[in-house]
Scaffold this active site. Structure first.
Site, mmCIF file in Angstrom:
data_model
loop_
_atom_site.group_PDB
_atom_site.id
_atom_site.type_symbol
_atom_site.label_atom_id
_atom_site.label_comp_id
_atom_site.label_asym_id
_atom_site.label_seq_id
_atom_site.Cartn_x
_atom_site.Cartn_y
_atom_site.Cartn_z
ATOM 1 N N CYS A 31 0.816 -1.224 0.000
ATOM 2 C CA CYS A 31 0.000 0.000 0.000
ATOM 3 C C CYS A 31 0.847 1.271 0.000
ATOM 4 O O CYS A 31 0.354 2.342 -0.331
ATOM 5 C CB CYS A 31 -0.949 0.006 1.198
ATOM 6 S SG CYS A 31 -2.161 -1.321 1.093
ATOM 7 N N HIS A 33 -3.244 7.560 1.962
ATOM 8 C CA HIS A 33 -3.647 6.242 1.471
ATOM 9 C C HIS A 33 -5.035 5.935 2.039
ATOM 10 O O HIS A 33 -5.319 6.217 3.194
ATOM 11 C CB HIS A 33 -2.642 5.187 1.929
ATOM 12 C CG HIS A 33 -3.114 3.784 1.723
ATOM 13 N ND1 HIS A 33 -3.613 3.347 0.512
ATOM 14 C CD2 HIS A 33 -3.193 2.722 2.575
ATOM 15 C CE1 HIS A 33 -3.959 2.068 0.637
ATOM 16 N NE2 HIS A 33 -3.726 1.668 1.876
ATOM 17 N N ASN A 39 -10.066 0.105 -0.576
ATOM 18 C CA ASN A 39 -8.610 0.192 -0.490
ATOM 19 C C ASN A 39 -8.021 -0.357 -1.792
ATOM 20 O O ASN A 39 -8.089 -1.556 -2.037
ATOM 21 C CB ASN A 39 -8.140 -0.618 0.732
ATOM 22 C CG ASN A 39 -6.631 -0.580 0.918
ATOM 23 O OD1 ASN A 39 -5.894 -0.143 0.035
ATOM 24 N ND2 ASN A 39 -6.178 -1.062 2.055
HETATM 25 O O1 UT7 Z 1 -3.894 -0.730 3.421
HETATM 26 C C1 UT7 Z 1 -3.021 -1.507 4.163
HETATM 27 C C2 UT7 Z 1 -3.229 -1.344 5.597
HETATM 28 N N1 UT7 Z 1 -4.441 -1.980 6.027
HETATM 29 C C3 UT7 Z 1 -5.191 -1.364 6.913
HETATM 30 O O2 UT7 Z 1 -4.889 -0.241 7.256
HETATM 31 C C4 UT7 Z 1 -6.338 -2.105 7.536
HETATM 32 C C5 UT7 Z 1 -6.291 -1.902 9.023
HETATM 33 N N2 UT7 Z 1 -7.350 -2.553 9.752
HETATM 34 C C6 UT7 Z 1 -8.645 -2.145 9.665
HETATM 35 O O3 UT7 Z 1 -8.982 -1.276 8.882
HETATM 36 C C7 UT7 Z 1 -9.630 -2.761 10.626
HETATM 37 O O4 UT7 Z 1 -8.929 -3.501 11.601
HETATM 38 C C8 UT7 Z 1 -10.689 -3.662 9.950
HETATM 39 C C9 UT7 Z 1 -11.637 -2.815 9.149
HETATM 40 C C10 UT7 Z 1 -9.999 -4.686 9.073
HETATM 41 C C11 UT7 Z 1 -11.520 -4.379 11.032
HETATM 42 O O5 UT7 Z 1 -12.079 -3.430 11.924
HETATM 43 P P1 UT7 Z 1 -11.928 -3.653 13.513
HETATM 44 O O6 UT7 Z 1 -12.713 -2.597 14.149
HETATM 45 O O7 UT7 Z 1 -10.441 -3.707 13.798
HETATM 46 O O8 UT7 Z 1 -12.626 -5.037 13.716
HETATM 47 P P2 UT7 Z 1 -12.010 -6.381 14.302
HETATM 48 O O9 UT7 Z 1 -11.056 -6.984 13.344
HETATM 49 O O10 UT7 Z 1 -11.534 -6.113 15.691
HETATM 50 O O11 UT7 Z 1 -13.316 -7.282 14.346
HETATM 51 C C12 UT7 Z 1 -14.432 -6.935 15.157
HETATM 52 C C13 UT7 Z 1 -15.513 -7.953 14.937
HETATM 53 C C14 UT7 Z 1 -15.005 -9.406 15.003
HETATM 54 O O12 UT7 Z 1 -16.011 -10.165 15.622
HETATM 55 P P3 UT7 Z 1 -15.882 -10.564 17.199
HETATM 56 O O13 UT7 Z 1 -14.599 -11.327 17.286
HETATM 57 O O14 UT7 Z 1 -15.844 -9.264 17.931
HETATM 58 O O15 UT7 Z 1 -17.119 -11.372 17.414
HETATM 59 C C15 UT7 Z 1 -14.884 -9.798 13.570
HETATM 60 O O16 UT7 Z 1 -15.030 -11.192 13.387
HETATM 61 O O17 UT7 Z 1 -16.053 -7.806 13.614
HETATM 62 C C16 UT7 Z 1 -16.040 -9.069 12.953
HETATM 63 N N3 UT7 Z 1 -15.869 -8.820 11.521
HETATM 64 C C17 UT7 Z 1 -16.905 -8.554 10.706
HETATM 65 N N4 UT7 Z 1 -18.231 -8.469 10.939
HETATM 66 C C18 UT7 Z 1 -19.026 -8.175 9.893
HETATM 67 C C19 UT7 Z 1 -14.726 -8.790 10.796
HETATM 68 N N5 UT7 Z 1 -14.999 -8.510 9.499
HETATM 69 C C20 UT7 Z 1 -16.360 -8.373 9.429
HETATM 70 C C21 UT7 Z 1 -17.234 -8.062 8.385
HETATM 71 N N6 UT7 Z 1 -18.564 -7.976 8.655
HETATM 72 N N7 UT7 Z 1 -16.812 -7.848 7.111
#
Ligand code: UT7
Length: 325
Positions: A115, A252, A282
């Site tokens: 990225c 980004h 992204n």
């Molecule tokens: O470009 C390169 C760099 N990449 C990034 O900058 C990405 C960085 N990370 C992020 O943007 C975020 O961490 C995400 C958008 C990927 C995820 O957001 P989050 O607030 O960090 O969520 P999380 O991974 O902590 O997940 C929270 C909950 C989980 O469920 P439990 O364990 O709390 O029951 C996940 O399983 O959300 C669940 N989850 C989803 N639910 C519905 C994960 N993906 C999804 C989804 N729809 N698509």
């Protein structure tokens, strides 16, 4: 004192026709429009058609940038193309762009910093131009991340999209003071200790497969804001400026929450932030030149504006660039 500066002559972009909405994704994996919008700010993304490769997107973006700059392709002697999704393992996708533009002189190569690829490509081209090795460069970010996604993994498949953006950079003699146009500084960083937090589980040397993107999203998120703001503070210090001097912040586009938190921490006013993540998702190395093309086309980005770019991604890699448009 006269110095060579790399001045942006024009920019362009291309997005595949097909738009994939959050609602469509919710019909395939256990997710919802509400979750995706709340956690990322993404509403839709573009997906390349069957047979539409990274080079095809890059060629269209390059042609748009050349037209916007008003220069002939034959005046280009360097093409640096940032991508993690090349058409083939080799040759470089950049030579397909070079060939399509009928350029048979100079050099063309790909660069891979995930990225952060566009910032790395900009820094590389800027250094080649300032050294006098080349005179005019196409700097491109082009990706088809849809090809390396695991469409059953809701944690990643909702985040990414396809697209390409390009700028034309011209070596121009200038006095080397800040008010003049051109790339003012670039700061590049990487730290391989984090390589397993965001990677592709395949490759020619390891598995002889293309592989799928794997990410510990929460871990990446945890590091993102700190790394981004540190490397931007380095840019501010190197140029003796503050956030108030910035006209546009073109980060980004990975997640609206990361962008908002970074802008807030740096005291960059929200109206100076260019956001495209809602419509593009992204697009990895393509996201910054896509955002530049959007802000240029809608009239926000004008000649003489001070523009701050930043990115962070797999590796980890991260970096910032400051330029006067
Ligand atoms: O470009 C390169 C760099 N990449 C990034 O900058 C990405 C960085 N990370 C992020 O943007 C975020 O961490 C995400 C958008 C990927 C995820 O957001 P989050 O607030 O960090 O969520 P999380 O991974 O902590 O997940 C929270 C909950 C989980 O469920 P439990 O364990 O709390 O029951 C996940 O399983 O959300 C669940 N989850 C989803 N639910 C519905 C994960 N993906 C999804 C989804 N729809 N698509």
């Amino acid at each position: 004192m006269t110095a060579i500066r790399s001045v942006v002559l024009g920019c362009g972009s291309y997005l595949p026709e097909r738009i994939l909405t959050n609602a469509e994704l919710a019909a395939k994996v256990a997710t919802s429009d509400e979750w995706i919008v709340q956690r990322t700010g993404i509403r839709e993304r573009h997906i390349a058609a069957q047979g539409e490769f990274t080079s095809h997107l890059a060629i269209k973006a390059a042609r748009a940038a050349l037209a916007h700059a008003g220069v002939d392709a034959q005046s280009i002697d360097l093409i640096v193309l940032a991508t993690s999704t090349p058409d083939n393992t080799f040759p470089a996708t950049a030579v397909s762009v070079q060939n399509a533009l009928d350029i048979h002189h100079g050099a063309a190569f790909d660069l891979q910093a995930v990225c952060t690829g566009f910032i790395y490509a900009l820094a590389s081209a800027d250094n080649f131009l300032r050294s006098g090795a080349f005179k005019r460069a196409l700097v491109i970010g082009a990706e088809t991340f849809s090809r390396i996604l695991d469409w059953n993994d809701r944690g990643t498949c909702v985040l990414f999209g396809d697209g390409a953006g390009a700028i034309v950079l011209d070596a121009q003699p200038q006095s080397g003071t800040t008010p003049e146009r051109g790339v003012l500084s670039t700061h590049l960083r990487s730290d391989g200790r984090h390589k397993s937090k965001l990677y592709v589980d395949g490759g020619p040397s390891s598995s002889q497969t293309v592989g799928h993107l794997r990410m510990e999203g929460r871990e990446v998120f945890k590091h993102a804001v700190g790394m981004i703001t540190d490397v931007i503070v380095d840019a501010f210090k190197a140029n003796g400026i503050t956030a108030d001097d910035i006209d546009w912040f073109e980060p980004h586009q990975a997640n609206k929450r990361i962008i908002d938190a970074s802008a807030h921490k740096l005291h960059i006013a929200p109206q100076k932030v260019v956001l495209t993540v809602d419509r593009h998702g992204n697009t990895s190395a393509a996201s910054i030149p896509l955002a530049l093309a959007v802000a240029s086309a809608d009239g926000r980005l004008k000649k003489g504006d001070l523009v701050l770019l930043e990115a962070m991604g797999g590796g980890f890699t991260w970096g910032s660039a400051l330029l006067r448009w």
